[in-house]
Scaffold this active site. Structure first.
Site, PDB file in Angstrom:
ATOM      1  N   GLY A  28       1.242  -1.421  -0.290  1.00 63.09           N
ATOM      2  CA  GLY A  28      -0.246   0.013  -0.313  1.00 63.09           C
ATOM      3  C   GLY A  28       1.070   1.474   0.017  1.00 63.09           C
ATOM      4  CG  HIS A  31       5.729   4.843  -4.701  1.00 59.96           C
ATOM      5  ND1 HIS A  31       6.056   4.200  -5.378  1.00 59.96           N
ATOM      6  CD2 HIS A  31       5.901   4.265  -3.564  1.00 59.96           C
ATOM      7  CE1 HIS A  31       7.066   2.917  -5.136  1.00 59.96           C
ATOM      8  NE2 HIS A  31       6.922   3.376  -3.526  1.00 59.96           N
ATOM      9  CG  HIS A  34       3.582   0.696  -5.242  1.00 53.44           C
ATOM     10  ND1 HIS A  34       3.550   2.018  -4.692  1.00 53.44           N
ATOM     11  CD2 HIS A  34       4.124  -0.137  -4.862  1.00 53.44           C
ATOM     12  CE1 HIS A  34       4.156   1.353  -3.621  1.00 53.44           C
ATOM     13  NE2 HIS A  34       4.723  -0.084  -2.963  1.00 53.44           N
ATOM     14  CE  LYS A 145      15.577  -4.912 -13.773  1.00 50.57           C
ATOM     15  NZ  LYS A 145      16.351  -4.579 -15.333  1.00 50.57           N
ATOM     16  CE  LYS A 146      13.091   2.316  -2.850  1.00 53.80           C
ATOM     17  NZ  LYS A 146      12.639   1.092  -1.847  1.00 53.80           N
ATOM     18  CG  ASP A 147      12.140  -3.757  -2.843  1.00 53.04           C
ATOM     19  OD1 ASP A 147      12.885  -3.233  -1.268  1.00 53.04           O
ATOM     20  OD2 ASP A 147      11.319  -2.665  -3.361  1.00 53.04           O
ATOM     21  CG  LEU A 181       9.175   7.476  -7.075  1.00 53.79           C
ATOM     22  CD1 LEU A 181       8.085   6.980  -7.507  1.00 53.79           C
ATOM     23  CD2 LEU A 181       8.978   8.027  -6.137  1.00 53.79           C
ATOM     24  CB  SER A 183       5.716   3.489   0.688  1.00 50.93           C
ATOM     25  OG  SER A 183       4.698   2.613  -0.154  1.00 50.93           O
TER      26      SER A 183
HETATM   27  P1  AMP Z   1       5.736  -2.305  -1.351  1.00 49.15           P
HETATM   28  O1  AMP Z   1       4.914  -2.032  -1.445  1.00 49.15           O
HETATM   29  O2  AMP Z   1       7.280  -1.910  -0.368  1.00 49.15           O
HETATM   30  O3  AMP Z   1       6.443  -3.983  -0.727  1.00 49.15           O
HETATM   31  O4  AMP Z   1       6.377  -2.676  -2.625  1.00 49.15           O
HETATM   32  C1  AMP Z   1       5.940  -3.626  -3.893  1.00 49.15           C
HETATM   33  C2  AMP Z   1       6.514  -3.712  -4.936  1.00 49.15           C
HETATM   34  O5  AMP Z   1       6.657  -2.633  -5.699  1.00 49.15           O
HETATM   35  C3  AMP Z   1       7.741  -4.434  -5.026  1.00 49.15           C
HETATM   36  O6  AMP Z   1       7.944  -4.787  -6.087  1.00 49.15           O
HETATM   37  C4  AMP Z   1       8.816  -3.336  -5.257  1.00 49.15           C
HETATM   38  O7  AMP Z   1       9.923  -3.790  -5.535  1.00 49.15           O
HETATM   39  C5  AMP Z   1       8.294  -2.885  -5.969  1.00 49.15           C
HETATM   40  N1  AMP Z   1       9.084  -1.284  -5.769  1.00 49.15           N
HETATM   41  C6  AMP Z   1       8.612  -0.470  -4.664  1.00 49.15           C
HETATM   42  N2  AMP Z   1       9.169   1.003  -5.546  1.00 49.15           N
HETATM   43  C7  AMP Z   1       9.205   0.704  -6.423  1.00 49.15           C
HETATM   44  C8  AMP Z   1      10.342   2.007  -7.052  1.00 49.15           C
HETATM   45  N3  AMP Z   1      10.294   2.792  -6.884  1.00 49.15           N
HETATM   46  N4  AMP Z   1      10.202   1.593  -8.750  1.00 49.15           N
HETATM   47  C9  AMP Z   1       9.709   0.312  -9.289  1.00 49.15           C
HETATM   48  N5  AMP Z   1       9.349  -0.498  -8.125  1.00 49.15           N
HETATM   49  C10 AMP Z   1       9.098  -0.207  -6.965  1.00 49.15           C
END
Ligand code: AMP
Length: 273
Positions: A28, A31, A34, A145-147, A181, A183
């Site tokens: 959630g 941005h 996502h 790929k960020k993670d 980016l 959260s």
């Molecule tokens: P999260 O909500 O942080 O668990 O992220 C959900 C998905 O979005 C994960 O696969 C993250 O790697 C991806 N994600 C988070 N930030 C970015 C970003 N800046 N650019 C691309 N993908 C992202």
């Protein structure tokens, strides 16, 4: 857009669809990062499922589970606009039972880098991703790929547990000044945000050094660390795509990763060469 909170109801709904299913799992506070995953999944699949679940098991004691940004109403609107078919919005009791069965991250790859700063974090990640993939049973699942370490471990789990989902890796979306980016950027005050720019700047320096012909990892890491000063650095690492440290850059097979703390916020970024 259909909003489903119950895992068995979602399974039942998807069972009868007979369509390719794209899946984007998130925590959630959506941005543009996502949204890029959601758009790609929309293009490539007949049915699109997005999940929003703040997974408690991937947070260690004392981490930011309780203060993690929540934007439920805005997130729903974003999904609606992106033509998501099903928004899966479970709560923790729907996902976890007592005396829980878990997936364990591998002993080495799960406990280096981010896994060293956050021991056990990747057990929580793999467990929830396994559960979500089993509920949705997608054709394609999209991760950033960020993670990079998370992506690597999920790909490894899918391969080693002979799962049939296709994992799609998506590029990192950044602010115009380079900040990746996240959260968690919402935690940064003006000063910490400015300091945080040193993270992407250090990665660009690394990439520039490679362009100039420097290939020794040690030399690149030393210069990157200087750029990051005075941020608290968790790690600067140069790995191949299998997440093994390399002495020299291998073009087409290298990831440079940084984790640093700006103010009190732990930030991750990386660049793929
Ligand atoms: P999260 O909500 O942080 O668990 O992220 C959900 C998905 O979005 C994960 O696969 C993250 O790697 C991806 N994600 C988070 N930030 C970015 C970003 N800046 N650019 C691309 N993908 C992202």
């Amino acid at each position: 857009m259909r909003i489903i909170t119950n895992p068995l109801e979602l399974k039942e709904y998807l069972k009868n669809q007979n369509k390719s299913v794209g899946f984007v799992p998130t925590m959630g506070a959506l941005h543009e990062g996502h949204i890029s995953l959601i758009q790609k999944a929309r293009e490539e699949n007949e049915l699109l499922v997005v999940s929003i679940f703040l997974n408690p098991t991937q947070f260690l004691k004392g981490e930011d589970l309780d203060s993690y940004p929540k934007k439920d109403e805005a997130d729903k609107k974003i999904c609606e606009r992106a033509k998501v078919d099903v928004l899966f919005f479970p709560n923790a009791v729907d996902i976890y039972g007592e005396d829980e069965v878990s997936v364990f991250a591998p002993n080495i790859r799960g406990y280096v880098l981010e896994g060293a700063s956050r021991p056990g974090h990747f057990n929580g990640v793999l467990t929830v991703v396994m559960k979500l993939l089993n509920i949705v049973n997608p054709t394609n699942a999209y991760f950033g790929k960020k993670d990079a370490q998370q992506l690597n471990l999920i790909s490894l789990m899918v391969k080693q547990l002979f799962m049939s989902v296709n994992i799609v890796a998506m590029d990192t979306i950044r602010e115009s000044d380079g900040l990746a980016l996240s959260s968690r950027n919402a935690y940064l005050n003006e000063y910490d945000r400015k300091e945080a720019l040193k993270i992407s700047a250090s990665l660009h320096l690394g990439a520039r050094m490679v362009t100039r012909g420097v290939i020794e990892s040690e030399e690149i890491i030393k210069n990157m660390r200087e750029t990051l000063y005075p941020l608290e650095i968790s790690y600067v690492a140069i790995l191949n795509r299998d997440f093994v440290k390399i002495k020299n850059i291998e073009l087409g097979n290298t990831v440079i990763l940084v984790e640093a703390i700006s103010g009190t916020t732990r930030l991750l970024d990386n660049i793929w060469l």
